[in-house]
Design an enzyme around this catalytic site. Sequence first.
Site, mmCIF file in Angstrom:
data_model
loop_
_atom_site.group_PDB
_atom_site.id
_atom_site.type_symbol
_atom_site.label_atom_id
_atom_site.label_comp_id
_atom_site.label_asym_id
_atom_site.label_seq_id
_atom_site.Cartn_x
_atom_site.Cartn_y
_atom_site.Cartn_z
ATOM 1 N N ARG A 1 -35.233 -21.445 1.350
ATOM 2 C CA ARG A 1 -36.173 -22.208 2.187
ATOM 3 C C ARG A 1 -35.854 -22.056 3.670
ATOM 4 O O ARG A 1 -36.739 -21.828 4.494
ATOM 5 C CB ARG A 1 -36.115 -23.681 1.823
ATOM 6 C CG ARG A 1 -36.457 -24.015 0.396
ATOM 7 C CD ARG A 1 -36.163 -25.484 0.170
ATOM 8 N NE ARG A 1 -36.338 -25.913 -1.200
ATOM 9 C CZ ARG A 1 -35.409 -25.820 -2.139
ATOM 10 N NH1 ARG A 1 -34.232 -25.284 -1.880
ATOM 11 N NH2 ARG A 1 -35.646 -26.254 -3.365
ATOM 12 N N ILE A 2 -34.569 -22.218 4.024
ATOM 13 C CA ILE A 2 -34.211 -22.203 5.453
ATOM 14 C C ILE A 2 -34.302 -20.780 6.005
ATOM 15 O O ILE A 2 -34.794 -20.574 7.121
ATOM 16 C CB ILE A 2 -32.823 -22.846 5.668
ATOM 17 C CG1 ILE A 2 -32.847 -24.307 5.161
ATOM 18 C CG2 ILE A 2 -32.429 -22.808 7.146
ATOM 19 C CD1 ILE A 2 -31.480 -24.984 5.094
ATOM 20 N N ARG B 1 -22.514 -22.414 5.667
ATOM 21 C CA ARG B 1 -21.214 -22.980 5.316
ATOM 22 C C ARG B 1 -20.124 -22.136 5.976
ATOM 23 O O ARG B 1 -20.194 -20.903 5.969
ATOM 24 C CB ARG B 1 -21.012 -22.986 3.804
ATOM 25 C CG ARG B 1 -21.772 -24.099 3.078
ATOM 26 C CD ARG B 1 -21.226 -25.487 3.410
ATOM 27 N NE ARG B 1 -21.911 -26.574 2.720
ATOM 28 C CZ ARG B 1 -22.910 -27.286 3.228
ATOM 29 N NH1 ARG B 1 -23.387 -27.029 4.438
ATOM 30 N NH2 ARG B 1 -23.452 -28.270 2.532
ATOM 31 N N GLU C 1 -13.443 -27.386 8.217
ATOM 32 C CA GLU C 1 -13.947 -28.509 9.022
ATOM 33 C C GLU C 1 -13.124 -29.765 8.812
ATOM 34 O O GLU C 1 -12.738 -30.030 7.676
ATOM 35 C CB GLU C 1 -15.408 -28.804 8.638
ATOM 36 C CG GLU C 1 -16.350 -27.765 9.158
ATOM 37 C CD GLU C 1 -17.797 -28.025 8.764
ATOM 38 O OE1 GLU C 1 -18.137 -29.167 8.410
ATOM 39 O OE2 GLU C 1 -18.579 -27.078 8.811
ATOM 40 N N HIS D 1 -21.456 -29.258 13.055
ATOM 41 C CA HIS D 1 -22.209 -29.345 11.791
ATOM 42 C C HIS D 1 -23.372 -30.354 11.916
ATOM 43 O O HIS D 1 -23.436 -31.329 11.166
ATOM 44 C CB HIS D 1 -21.267 -29.732 10.638
ATOM 45 C CG HIS D 1 -21.802 -29.343 9.286
ATOM 46 N ND1 HIS D 1 -20.990 -28.996 8.229
ATOM 47 C CD2 HIS D 1 -23.076 -29.257 8.804
ATOM 48 C CE1 HIS D 1 -21.737 -28.724 7.160
ATOM 49 N NE2 HIS D 1 -23.002 -28.878 7.489
ATOM 50 N N ALA E 1 -26.837 -29.283 12.154
ATOM 51 C CA ALA E 1 -28.141 -28.604 12.063
ATOM 52 C C ALA E 1 -29.248 -29.506 11.505
ATOM 53 O O ALA E 1 -30.391 -29.410 11.928
ATOM 54 C CB ALA E 1 -28.016 -27.330 11.243
HETATM 55 C C1 DGY Z 1 -26.432 -29.742 4.124
HETATM 56 O O1 DGY Z 1 -27.445 -30.429 3.943
HETATM 57 O O2 DGY Z 1 -25.954 -29.020 3.270
HETATM 58 C C2 DGY Z 1 -25.812 -29.811 5.476
HETATM 59 O O3 DGY Z 1 -24.784 -28.943 5.630
HETATM 60 C C3 DGY Z 1 -25.412 -31.215 5.827
HETATM 61 O O4 DGY Z 1 -26.562 -31.777 6.346
#
Ligand code: DGY
Length: 331
Positions: free
Chosen positions: A161-162, A243, A272, A290, A292
């Site tokens: 999706r992203i 990630r 992290e 982190h 986004a």
């Molecule tokens: C996710 O949704 O996997 C992000 O890394 C945290 O919002």
Amino acid sequence: MGTSMLRPSILISRSLPAEAVSRARSRVDVDFNDADAPLPRAEFIRRLKGRQGLVCLITESVDEELLAACPDLKVAANVAVGFNNIDVAAATRRGVVVTNTPDVLTETTADFAWTLLMATARRVVEADRYVRDGKFKLWEFMLLHGGDVHGKTLGIVGFGRIGRAMARRAQGFGMRVLYQDAVAADAATERELRVVRTDIATLLRESDFVTLHTPLLAETRHLINAQSLRTMKKTAYLINAARGPVVDEAALAQALKEGWIAGAGLDVFEEEPAVHPGLLGLPNVVLAPHIASASAHTRLEMANLAVDNCLAVLEGKTPPTPVNLDALARR
Ligand code: DGY
């Protein structure tokens, strides 16, 4: 009170928007850790014991040990689309439904990955620092030259999706778009998004921007390593809002320092919240903690969706976004 004894009970392991917590409280008993820090492991397990539901963040590890200690648990609802903090196989074996929060964060996450891409190419953070440091005394023709984005080649690793949301944004910048994914998109999607599937080596070799949108799996850990960074163009940029462990951070620090690539934008890190010390002093990397998916609207949507997932399982319904529905069959 009497009725509340009969209600299912859940743990919300860390601070979430009040609206999402109230949503849960209206239907189940809630133990809420509102101190925005992860509970110490022993306390986390102690507070989860005897409860049927968990709403947790990516900072909580839901593993075999925890599942064994909490046999009443029916659902672990992660407030994230990624769920590498949860041992899904172990949860499935024990009949614990795992859920995540896809879709609601797609566009916000792509917006931020695009922000990182632009900020890295056009040196926005360096420029900001330059002005704040009082160095802007005279307009300079040769100052802070960056890389162009429009008309360049974007390589998308992971075409879910992203990744697809990134491809849509690239159209507005007149970019050529390559993608790599184990599964090919259908022909209509490839046509509509004007993308071409390639192998990873071709993508790394031909892209001006490489953006990572793959989940963390055994086969994607250190997918970007010294060898892949050497394959990229010297003028190319790497963006990671997926990630941290997908990138070998030590190799990346060396690549940025020695000019194997031009720059990087990172929202995620291998360990992290630690950041490889080799990255911290470099000007050609933009670093973010982190964030986004961190628009106020999207974070609320994620929290509400996780709560809805948790409540659905406890009320015997199919949750909106399950990861391992087969766990239900094992109950
Ligand atoms: C996710 O949704 O996997 C992000 O890394 C945290 O919002």
